[in-house]
Design a protein around this motif. Structure first.
Motif, mmCIF file in Angstrom:
data_model
loop_
_atom_site.group_PDB
_atom_site.id
_atom_site.type_symbol
_atom_site.label_atom_id
_atom_site.label_comp_id
_atom_site.label_asym_id
_atom_site.label_seq_id
_atom_site.Cartn_x
_atom_site.Cartn_y
_atom_site.Cartn_z
ATOM 1 N N UNK A 36 14.675 -10.356 -13.196
ATOM 2 C CA UNK A 36 13.659 -9.827 -14.089
ATOM 3 C C UNK A 36 12.502 -9.253 -13.260
ATOM 4 N N UNK A 37 12.587 -7.987 -12.876
ATOM 5 C CA UNK A 37 11.546 -7.383 -12.034
ATOM 6 C C UNK A 37 10.145 -7.454 -12.643
ATOM 7 N N UNK A 38 10.047 -7.409 -13.957
ATOM 8 C CA UNK A 38 8.738 -7.527 -14.609
ATOM 9 C C UNK A 38 8.123 -8.898 -14.334
ATOM 10 N N UNK A 39 8.960 -9.922 -14.248
ATOM 11 C CA UNK A 39 8.474 -11.266 -13.939
ATOM 12 C C UNK A 39 7.946 -11.334 -12.511
ATOM 13 N N UNK A 40 8.633 -10.664 -11.590
ATOM 14 C CA UNK A 40 8.166 -10.620 -10.202
ATOM 15 C C UNK A 40 6.795 -9.956 -10.136
ATOM 16 N N UNK A 41 6.614 -8.890 -10.906
ATOM 17 C CA UNK A 41 5.313 -8.212 -10.958
ATOM 18 C C UNK A 41 4.237 -9.118 -11.554
ATOM 19 N N UNK A 42 4.620 -9.926 -12.541
ATOM 20 C CA UNK A 42 3.681 -10.870 -13.170
ATOM 21 C C UNK A 42 3.207 -11.912 -12.149
ATOM 22 N N UNK A 43 4.131 -12.443 -11.369
ATOM 23 C CA UNK A 43 3.773 -13.400 -10.311
ATOM 24 C C UNK A 43 2.832 -12.725 -9.310
ATOM 25 N N UNK A 44 3.159 -11.530 -8.911
ATOM 26 C CA UNK A 44 2.335 -10.784 -7.961
ATOM 27 C C UNK A 44 0.912 -10.570 -8.500
ATOM 28 N N UNK A 50 4.598 -12.537 -4.032
ATOM 29 C CA UNK A 50 5.776 -13.015 -4.775
ATOM 30 C C UNK A 50 6.159 -14.402 -4.281
ATOM 31 N N UNK A 51 5.306 -15.341 -4.524
ATOM 32 C CA UNK A 51 5.500 -16.716 -4.070
ATOM 33 C C UNK A 51 6.063 -17.547 -5.219
#
Length: 93
Positions: A36-44, A50-51
């Motif tokens: 889910x790339x959107x989730x990676x962006x949310x974490x960032x 991206x921890x």
């Protein structure tokens, strides 16, 4: 309590976090940042990198590990009210 856990299959600390939550019957929704790339962006956006793993507990972002130290069992036990049983194992209390 509403808990979302941002994870990935390759992440050792993520596996430890999920094992801790399951062992202590703490319900959570898992979001894999690899699928889910959107989730990676949310974490960032929230963490600055991206921890993972990351917990979002009732809207508050919590990092349940420290780089080089791994999953923070003691701190997460306190956060979730998990207490050792008579054998020294953790149980939600």
């Amino acid at each position: 309590m509403n808990l979302t856990v941002y994870t990935s299959a390759w992440c050792r600390d993520c596996r430890a976090a999920k094992e801790f939550l399951k062992k202590n019957n703490i319900p959570f929704e898992e979001i894999d940042i690899e699928t889910n790339p959107e989730a990676a962006d949310e974490v960032l956006r929230h963490v600055g990198k991206r921890a993972i793993p990351q917990f979002v507990l009732d809207g508050k972002w919590v990092q349940p590990y420290r780089p080089g130290k791994g999953f923070l069992y003691k701190e997460m036990s306190e956060l979730f009210g998990v207490v050792p049983d008579c054998r020294g194992n953790n149980q939600a209390g």
